[in-house]
Design an enzyme around this catalytic site. Structure first.
Site, mmCIF file in Angstrom:
data_model
loop_
_atom_site.group_PDB
_atom_site.id
_atom_site.type_symbol
_atom_site.label_atom_id
_atom_site.label_comp_id
_atom_site.label_asym_id
_atom_site.label_seq_id
_atom_site.Cartn_x
_atom_site.Cartn_y
_atom_site.Cartn_z
ATOM 1 N N GLU A 65 0.821 -1.206 0.000
ATOM 2 C CA GLU A 65 0.000 0.000 0.000
ATOM 3 C C GLU A 65 0.857 1.258 0.000
ATOM 4 O O GLU A 65 1.938 1.284 0.600
ATOM 5 C CB GLU A 65 -0.872 0.026 1.256
ATOM 6 C CG GLU A 65 -1.817 -1.141 1.342
ATOM 7 C CD GLU A 65 -2.414 -1.348 2.728
ATOM 8 O OE1 GLU A 65 -3.562 -1.812 2.794
ATOM 9 O OE2 GLU A 65 -1.744 -1.051 3.732
ATOM 10 N N ASP A 236 -7.727 -4.859 8.857
ATOM 11 C CA ASP A 236 -7.359 -3.622 8.162
ATOM 12 C C ASP A 236 -7.241 -3.815 6.653
ATOM 13 O O ASP A 236 -6.489 -3.110 5.991
ATOM 14 C CB ASP A 236 -6.060 -3.044 8.741
ATOM 15 C CG ASP A 236 -4.883 -4.013 8.635
ATOM 16 O OD1 ASP A 236 -5.087 -5.146 8.169
ATOM 17 O OD2 ASP A 236 -3.764 -3.621 9.009
HETATM 18 P P1 NAD Z 1 2.309 -10.449 13.684
HETATM 19 O O1 NAD Z 1 2.182 -11.416 12.559
HETATM 20 O O2 NAD Z 1 3.655 -10.111 14.209
HETATM 21 O O3 NAD Z 1 1.419 -10.948 14.927
HETATM 22 C C1 NAD Z 1 0.092 -11.400 14.772
HETATM 23 C C2 NAD Z 1 -0.178 -12.434 15.868
HETATM 24 O O4 NAD Z 1 -1.572 -12.797 15.788
HETATM 25 C C3 NAD Z 1 0.620 -13.718 15.714
HETATM 26 O O5 NAD Z 1 1.384 -13.958 16.883
HETATM 27 C C4 NAD Z 1 -0.445 -14.807 15.490
HETATM 28 O O6 NAD Z 1 -0.118 -16.051 16.063
HETATM 29 C C5 NAD Z 1 -1.651 -14.161 16.170
HETATM 30 N N1 NAD Z 1 -2.957 -14.676 15.746
HETATM 31 C C6 NAD Z 1 -3.384 -14.969 14.492
HETATM 32 N N2 NAD Z 1 -4.645 -15.423 14.530
HETATM 33 C C7 NAD Z 1 -5.030 -15.422 15.835
HETATM 34 C C8 NAD Z 1 -6.221 -15.801 16.507
HETATM 35 N N3 NAD Z 1 -7.276 -16.270 15.847
HETATM 36 N N4 NAD Z 1 -6.280 -15.648 17.860
HETATM 37 C C9 NAD Z 1 -5.195 -15.170 18.555
HETATM 38 N N5 NAD Z 1 -4.036 -14.819 17.953
HETATM 39 C C10 NAD Z 1 -3.946 -14.949 16.616
HETATM 40 O O7 NAD Z 1 1.547 -9.125 13.169
HETATM 41 P P2 NAD Z 1 1.620 -7.632 13.775
HETATM 42 O O8 NAD Z 1 2.696 -6.849 13.104
HETATM 43 O O9 NAD Z 1 1.585 -7.689 15.265
HETATM 44 O O10 NAD Z 1 0.250 -7.065 13.228
HETATM 45 C C11 NAD Z 1 -0.983 -7.540 13.725
HETATM 46 C C12 NAD Z 1 -2.105 -7.028 12.846
HETATM 47 O O11 NAD Z 1 -2.232 -5.613 13.000
HETATM 48 C C13 NAD Z 1 -1.896 -7.272 11.357
HETATM 49 O O12 NAD Z 1 -3.110 -7.718 10.806
HETATM 50 C C14 NAD Z 1 -1.540 -5.915 10.802
HETATM 51 O O13 NAD Z 1 -1.940 -5.757 9.459
HETATM 52 C C15 NAD Z 1 -2.328 -5.013 11.724
HETATM 53 N N6 NAD Z 1 -1.808 -3.658 11.831
HETATM 54 C C16 NAD Z 1 -2.719 -2.656 11.889
HETATM 55 C C17 NAD Z 1 -2.296 -1.351 12.004
HETATM 56 C C18 NAD Z 1 -3.290 -0.249 12.125
HETATM 57 O O14 NAD Z 1 -2.935 0.907 12.030
HETATM 58 N N7 NAD Z 1 -4.538 -0.556 12.356
HETATM 59 C C19 NAD Z 1 -0.921 -1.061 12.054
HETATM 60 C C20 NAD Z 1 -0.011 -2.113 12.029
HETATM 61 C C21 NAD Z 1 -0.472 -3.426 11.917
#
Ligand code: NAD
Length: 348
Positions: A65, A236
């Site tokens: 993006e 997101d």
């Molecule tokens: P990451 O991959 O480091 O961590 C995600 C975690 O979620 C993993 O440890 C995984 O095991 C766990 N997980 C997956 N499915 C699950 C479930 N059903 N129940 C419990 N745990 C589960 O990712 P991250 O960098 O921490 O990002 C997390 C999310 O936040 C991503 O989807 C990312 O796109 C989003 N994000 C959003 C913003 C925002 O501004 N809203 C900013 C950054 C990241």
């Protein structure tokens, strides 16, 4: 200090190493508190910005993006990806970099890594919103999803909202062990939980922070009691949500920029005209935030370009006069601006 057209023939570049040095020198909680101040300042002048939903290129495994915005002085953009499968292959789910430029002459005045900075700005935004919407006296937060964003969220919520106890749950217990070790070292009371149901017990704030490219149901309706604030940051992308639709129907929903959130947020599950409140209006006192102790408030976070703009502005100000950057030879600078070719030939 407002970034001005650079009189220099270089662009300051903040590497991952320098971003980590800066974060450790300032302290992550102080940094995110200061950054939240920049974000709040920019949200309060929302109408001054050019705004567009981010430009997303979707593929089977993820998304890449571009997130641009500008005011009268600066232009900023972030390049960011989201690839939930990356983590299993030893890569970050989210990685990013960004540029701040002068609107006056179009020259970039900052190039910076934004993988660490995105985690800082996402957490600063979440906690800033929590300051407006969380129930009074909140001290316990459930954190579902204990990946890269998790600890940043926890620290920002302590700094801005007074959270002291964390109830952690992840489908992968090793992620919870990692987060627990990091967060105990930061002085939190940490409870490791075996399910989302256990994690939300007694929580005043519920943060969902999972990564999965599907309509997931991290929280079902029966898990959400009256009066909680939900900070939903993992849903997101189109086709990627975390909350059961029934929760949305019981919640007062707050969003960053509706045209983007309706495509990417939890509210993609609702009718297009379902009422939501824009956070900038709450921050300006033009729309109500939490009005009642039993109300369920939901921040349907997707991450908007103005938050990155604020982060770029903050880093630009913070590195001035420091050694937290290197000088990047990124601007061609012939003595005669029209003699670009001559400059190339003279370099032979
Ligand atoms: P990451 O991959 O480091 O961590 C995600 C975690 O979620 C993993 O440890 C995984 O095991 C766990 N997980 C997956 N499915 C699950 C479930 N059903 N129940 C419990 N745990 C589960 O990712 P991250 O960098 O921490 O990002 C997390 C999310 O936040 C991503 O989807 C990312 O796109 C989003 N994000 C959003 C913003 C925002 O501004 N809203 C900013 C950054 C990241």
């Amino acid at each position: 200090m407002k970034p001005q057209p650079s009189p220099l023939a270089y662009v300051p570049f903040v590497s991952v190493e320098n971003m980590m040095r800066l974060t450790n020198a300032i302290g992550p909680e102080t940094l995110m508190t200061e950054l939240a101040g920049y974000i709040e300042e920019d949200f309060k002048r929302w109408p001054e910005f050019d705004k567009t939903p981010r430009v997303a290129s979707h593929s089977r495994d993820g998304v890449i993006e571009l997130m641009p915005t500008a005011d009268a002085t600066n232009y900023g953009f972030k390049y960011v990806n989201g690839h939930p499968k990356n983590m299993r292959e030893g890569y970050q789910t989210v990685t990013a970099f960004g540029v701040l430029s002068s609107v006056a002459n179009g020259y970039p005045v900052l190039l910076t890594e934004m993988t660490v900075l995105t985690a800082l700005r996402t957490a600063a935004t979440s906690a800033l919103v929590g300051k407006y919407l969380a129930p009074k006296g909140a001290s316990v937060m459930a954190m579902i999803g204990n990946g890269a964003q998790c600890e940043f969220q926890a620290l920002a919520f302590r700094a801005l909202c007074g959270i002291t106890t964390l109830r952690l749950y992840d489908i992968d217990a090793s992620a919870t062990d990692k987060a627990a070790a990091n967060l105990v070292a930061q002085g939190f009371d940490v409870v490791k939980c075996g399910s989302a149901m256990e994690a939300v017990e007694g929580a005043h704030i519920i943060t969902t922070c999972t990564a999965d490219k599907q309509y997931a149901t991290i929280l079902t309706d029966n898990l959400v009691g009256a009066g909680v604030h939900i900070n939903a940051i993992g849903g997101d992308c189109p086709g990627k949500t975390e909350l059961h639709r029934d929760i949305l129907l019981r919640s007062s929903i707050f969003v960053e920029y509706p045209p983007q959130t309706r495509i990417e947020g939890e509210i993609q599950q609702l009718d297009e005209d379902h009422a939501v409140t824009e956070l900038w209006q709450v921050m300006r006192g033009e729309a109500p935030g939490r009005t009642d102790a039993r109300q369920i408030t939901l921040f349907d976070s997707v991450g908007f370009a103005i938050e990155d703009f604020s982060a770029l502005r903050y880093i630009h100000d913070r590195i001035a006069g420091s050694d937290y950057f290197t000088k990047l030879d990124m601007l061609a600078d012939p003595d005669d601006p029209r003699d670009l070719f001559g400059m190339v030939m003279r370099a032979a």
